[in-house]
Design a protein around this motif. Structure first.
Motif, PDB file in Angstrom:
ATOM      1  N   GLU A  23       0.826  -1.212   0.000  1.00  0.00           N
ATOM      2  CA  GLU A  23       0.000   0.000   0.000  1.00  0.00           C
ATOM      3  C   GLU A  23       0.859   1.259   0.000  1.00  0.00           C
ATOM      4  OE1 GLU A  23      -3.469  -0.560   2.988  1.00  0.00           O
ATOM      5  OE2 GLU A  23      -1.923  -2.044   3.508  1.00  0.00           O
ATOM      6  N   LEU A  24       1.928   1.222   0.776  1.00  0.00           N
ATOM      7  CA  LEU A  24       2.790   2.403   0.872  1.00  0.00           C
ATOM      8  C   LEU A  24       3.440   2.686  -0.484  1.00  0.00           C
ATOM      9  CD1 LEU A  24       3.906   4.540   2.871  1.00  0.00           C
ATOM     10  CD2 LEU A  24       5.881   3.045   3.183  1.00  0.00           C
ATOM     11  N   ALA A  25       3.963   1.638  -1.134  1.00  0.00           N
ATOM     12  CA  ALA A  25       4.622   1.819  -2.430  1.00  0.00           C
ATOM     13  C   ALA A  25       3.610   2.348  -3.450  1.00  0.00           C
ATOM     14  CB  ALA A  25       5.219   0.496  -2.895  1.00  0.00           C
ATOM     15  N   ARG A  83       1.270   6.913  -6.649  1.00  0.00           N
ATOM     16  CA  ARG A  83       0.119   7.753  -7.010  1.00  0.00           C
ATOM     17  C   ARG A  83       0.367   9.220  -6.683  1.00  0.00           C
ATOM     18  NH1 ARG A  83      -4.929   3.660  -5.357  1.00  0.00           N
ATOM     19  NH2 ARG A  83      -4.527   2.239  -7.104  1.00  0.00           N
ATOM     20  N   LEU A  84       0.932   9.455  -5.506  1.00  0.00           N
ATOM     21  CA  LEU A  84       1.193  10.850  -5.129  1.00  0.00           C
ATOM     22  C   LEU A  84       2.262  11.449  -6.040  1.00  0.00           C
ATOM     23  CD1 LEU A  84       0.464  13.146  -3.208  1.00  0.00           C
ATOM     24  CD2 LEU A  84       2.132  12.253  -1.569  1.00  0.00           C
ATOM     25  N   ALA A  85       3.245  10.629  -6.417  1.00  0.00           N
ATOM     26  CA  ALA A  85       4.297  11.105  -7.329  1.00  0.00           C
ATOM     27  C   ALA A  85       3.675  11.479  -8.676  1.00  0.00           C
ATOM     28  CB  ALA A  85       5.368  10.036  -7.502  1.00  0.00           C
ATOM     29  N   ALA A  86       2.800  10.629  -9.183  1.00  0.00           N
ATOM     30  CA  ALA A  86       2.152  10.900 -10.476  1.00  0.00           C
ATOM     31  C   ALA A  86       1.299  12.167 -10.378  1.00  0.00           C
ATOM     32  CB  ALA A  86       1.285   9.700 -10.886  1.00  0.00           C
ATOM     33  N   ALA A 118      -6.524   7.103  -3.389  1.00  0.00           N
ATOM     34  CA  ALA A 118      -7.559   6.162  -3.858  1.00  0.00           C
ATOM     35  C   ALA A 118      -7.705   6.192  -5.375  1.00  0.00           C
ATOM     36  CB  ALA A 118      -8.893   6.517  -3.196  1.00  0.00           C
ATOM     37  N   ASP A 119      -6.956   7.077  -6.068  1.00  0.00           N
ATOM     38  CA  ASP A 119      -7.174   7.294  -7.496  1.00  0.00           C
ATOM     39  C   ASP A 119      -6.346   6.309  -8.332  1.00  0.00           C
ATOM     40  OD1 ASP A 119      -7.496   8.177 -10.054  1.00  0.00           O
ATOM     41  OD2 ASP A 119      -6.980  10.278  -9.641  1.00  0.00           O
ATOM     42  N   ALA A 120      -6.990   5.187  -8.743  1.00  0.00           N
ATOM     43  CA  ALA A 120      -6.281   4.139  -9.489  1.00  0.00           C
ATOM     44  C   ALA A 120      -5.858   4.612 -10.873  1.00  0.00           C
ATOM     45  CB  ALA A 120      -7.158   2.897  -9.591  1.00  0.00           C
ATOM     46  N   SER A 121      -6.490   5.679 -11.391  1.00  0.00           N
ATOM     47  CA  SER A 121      -6.121   6.146 -12.733  1.00  0.00           C
ATOM     48  C   SER A 121      -4.686   6.673 -12.759  1.00  0.00           C
ATOM     49  CB  SER A 121      -7.087   7.239 -13.195  1.00  0.00           C
ATOM     50  OG  SER A 121      -6.832   8.450 -12.488  1.00  0.00           O
ATOM     51  N   LEU A 122      -4.154   7.041 -11.580  1.00  0.00           N
ATOM     52  CA  LEU A 122      -2.786   7.566 -11.513  1.00  0.00           C
ATOM     53  C   LEU A 122      -1.742   6.468 -11.735  1.00  0.00           C
ATOM     54  CD1 LEU A 122      -3.286   9.936  -8.440  1.00  0.00           C
ATOM     55  CD2 LEU A 122      -2.718  10.687 -10.755  1.00  0.00           C
ATOM     56  N   ASP A 123      -2.179   5.185 -11.572  1.00  0.00           N
ATOM     57  CA  ASP A 123      -1.211   4.079 -11.683  1.00  0.00           C
ATOM     58  C   ASP A 123      -0.603   3.972 -13.076  1.00  0.00           C
ATOM     59  OD1 ASP A 123      -1.722   3.531  -9.088  1.00  0.00           O
ATOM     60  OD2 ASP A 123      -3.126   1.904  -9.471  1.00  0.00           O
TER      61      ASP A 123
END
Lengths: 492, 90
Positions: free
Chosen positions: A42-44, A49-52, A137-142
């Motif tokens: 989860e952390l990774a 996501r935050l980086a993106a 929670a934003d999976a689109s950032l993956d």
């Protein structure tokens, strides 16, 4: 001299370690955030996501970005995410006044500040307040590609806490942050770092521990007792500032005759710990108590464990692998082992200069060595013995007097709770050693002076000054200059 | 205005008593030291250069008086030094 051992050969960008532990053991827990476990997986993912999200906001590699984020997990995510996209993270701690934060941001040429509070605006600095829950929670950032980042690129600016004056700025790479803490106890470790993540120590100890696959415990120790956290989260290792370790030991001593935390390693550093306190911690808190000597500029240098406390309780212990240490005279000439001089250290992980302070850089970084300003000698078995700070040293009639030697003697006198030696300025003598004492009622000043004289001769204090408490900084270092300044004029 | 010679002599007597090097224990000498009407030679008190330095330090810390060791050495007795200091000190 021992050859330089290179420890960091296998290190990588810090977030790669999170990915590594996430893939090798998907169930492993990275953080226990106020009782809630967060796995490396989860952390990774959160870091990615935050980086993106930050990339999409226009952050580019090399940007210096301030962080005023109180919640430790969010602060950790922000630090990792900024490093992941090549930005330089900088704590602008919420506990510092806004003016000090603004000055620090300007010195570091920060472009903006990421905050989790509404009132953290700083003049001249744009403010970014991510909706952390939504971003994580934003999976689109993956799907967003992240740029490659060098582990040797500048990644963080730490502040070196002086006892006076403005902090010095230490820029370091992820490689340096990784190596800061040196190789450590192998095996599963659940670590509670008793420094806020907004502080230097809280930040780098936390980053180091995570990069070793350990579990970090975040808890508000004002709200939950250490005993409860240790029991609830099965903590195996606690880092605390020396003053807090001592307070803990005194509290534990009152509550029972055996160590209160027998299965927990206790680590401290940043200020000297007396033989008496070492004994007390071993007996009342934990049989595994380690004292470190180090500096923000180079990381950990030595460690004194229970064996050292038993045999040489005035030593800060043995060098970590990969660290070179020597003592030099005032002209920079290397001294033979055993001779007292200025301590110089070097390692692969050392900074090489301060950011905006050429004068301090020239004074403290010399010929590839870092000179922290401590005076000491290398003793039996390579153990380091510190006498004190070169800038705390008093010179009376060309005799060098170190506060630590006076304090060691005076602390042994019945009724002296705490003491700090300092110098009275004198045009005739340079500095006259004096001693500020927190004493039990009835202490006889003349008898204490005679006791010191017997043991210290000319290096003895000439005057006792009674105080209610010693002024200290946040790490527990005694601010001698404050004592001297408050008593500048001798009594008429 | 000069400091009172008697007050200076009393101050010096206290400084001699507090001296960590020349420890005066002989009751006759102590009586001599404490009697403002009489004098007491530094030599009799066992003062050497180290003891004089400690008296300099004591005078600075306790009375704010700066005096060099050789200035003490130029005066053979407590009363002589007191008179000189009283005349010198503002």
């Amino acid at each position: 001299m021992a050859p330089l051992v290179r420890v960091g050969a296998t290190s990588a960008v810090l977030s790669q370690w999170l990915e590594h532990f996430a893939s090798t053991d998907p169930a492993s827990v990275a953080v226990v955030d106020h009782g809630r476990p967060v796995r490396f997986v989860e952390l990774a993912r959160g870091v990615r996501r935050l980086a993106a999200w930050l990339l999409a906001r226009g952050f580019v590699p090399g940007d210096v970005v301030g962080i005023t984020v109180r919640a430790p997990l969010r602060h950790l995510l922000t630090t990792h995410a900024l490093m992941r996209i090549g930005c330089v993270e900088l704590s602008l701690p919420s506990y510092e006044p806004a003016g000090a934060r603004a000055t620090l941001a300007a010195r570091c040429r920060a472009s903006c500040v990421i905050t989790d509070g509404a009132d953290d605006d700083l003049p001249g600095l744009s403010r970014v307040a991510p909706d952390f829950d939504a971003v994580l929670a934003d999976a689109s950032l993956d799907a967003a590609p992240l740029p490659p980042v060098s582990r040797h690129a500048r990644a963080s600016i730490l502040t070196s806490s002086g006892t006076t004056g403005r902090p010095k700025l230490v820029a370091c790479s992820q490689y340096q942050l990784w190596g800061y803490g040196q190789p450590e106890t192998p095996g599963a470790t659940v670590s509670l770092v008793g420094y806020p993540i907004e502080s230097n120590a809280g930040k780098w100890i936390g980053l180091r521990n995570l990069a070793r696959g350990w579990t970090l415990v975040y808890e508000d120790l004002e709200r939950v007792s250490l005993q409860d956290v240790v029991a609830r989260d099965r903590v195996t290792r606690v880092n605390l500032a020396p003053a807090r370790v001592e307070a803990l030991a005194r509290a534990c001593e009152r509550s029972g005759p055996t160590p209160a935390f027998p299965g927990v390693r206790i680590h401290t550093g940043g200020a000297p710990v007396s033989a008496e306190v070492r004994r007390l911690v071993l007996q009342a808190v934990s049989p595994v108590f380690c004292l470190h000597y180090g500096a923000t500029e180079i990381g950990l240098v030595t460690q004194a464990g229970p064996d050292v406390h038993a045999s040489h309780p005035d030593s800060v212990g043995h060098l970590f692998p990969g660290i070179d240490l020597r003592t030099v005279d005032d002209d920079g000439r290397e001294l033979p082992p055993g001779e007292r001089g200025l301590v110089q250290v070097r390692s692969d992980f050392s900074a090489t200069a301060y950011l905006d302070d050429d004068e301090a850089s020239a004074k403290m970084f010399r010929d590839g060595w870092f000179q922290p300003g401590d005076v000491g000698a290398i003793g039996p078995g390579g153990m380091l013995f510190l006498s004190g700070r070169s800038d705390d040293m008093m010179i009376m009639n060309s005799i060098n007097v170190f506060p630590a030697e006076i304090e060691k003697v005076a602390t042994g006198y019945p009724g002296v709770h705490e003491c700090a030696a300092f110098g009275f300025a004198s045009s005739a003598f340079g500095q006259i050693p004096a001693l500020a004492v927190v004493a039990a009622p009835g202490l006889d000043d003349a008898a204490l002076l005679a006791w010191c004289r017997e043991r210290l001769g000319l290096r003895a204090p000439r005057k006792i000054v009674r105080v209610d408490a010693l002024p200290r900084n946040a790490l527990g270092k005694v601010l001698r200059r404050e004592i001297a300044a408050s008593l500048r004029e001798p009594r008429e | 205005m000069s400091r009172d010679v008697a007050a200076m002599r009393a101050l010096l007597a206290a400084g001699v008593r507090a001296n960590p090097v020349a420890r005066v224990e002989d009751p006759a000498l102590l009586a001599l030291l404490d009697d403002p009407a009489r004098d007491c030679a530094f030599e009799a008190l066992g003062f050497d250069s180290l003891a004089r330095m400690e008296l300099c330090i004591w005078l600075q810390l306790e009375a704010g008086i700066e005096i060099a060791e050789n200035e003490i050495a130029e005066h053979s007795s407590v009363a002589a030094l007191a008179a000189w200091l009283a005349a010198r000190e503002p």
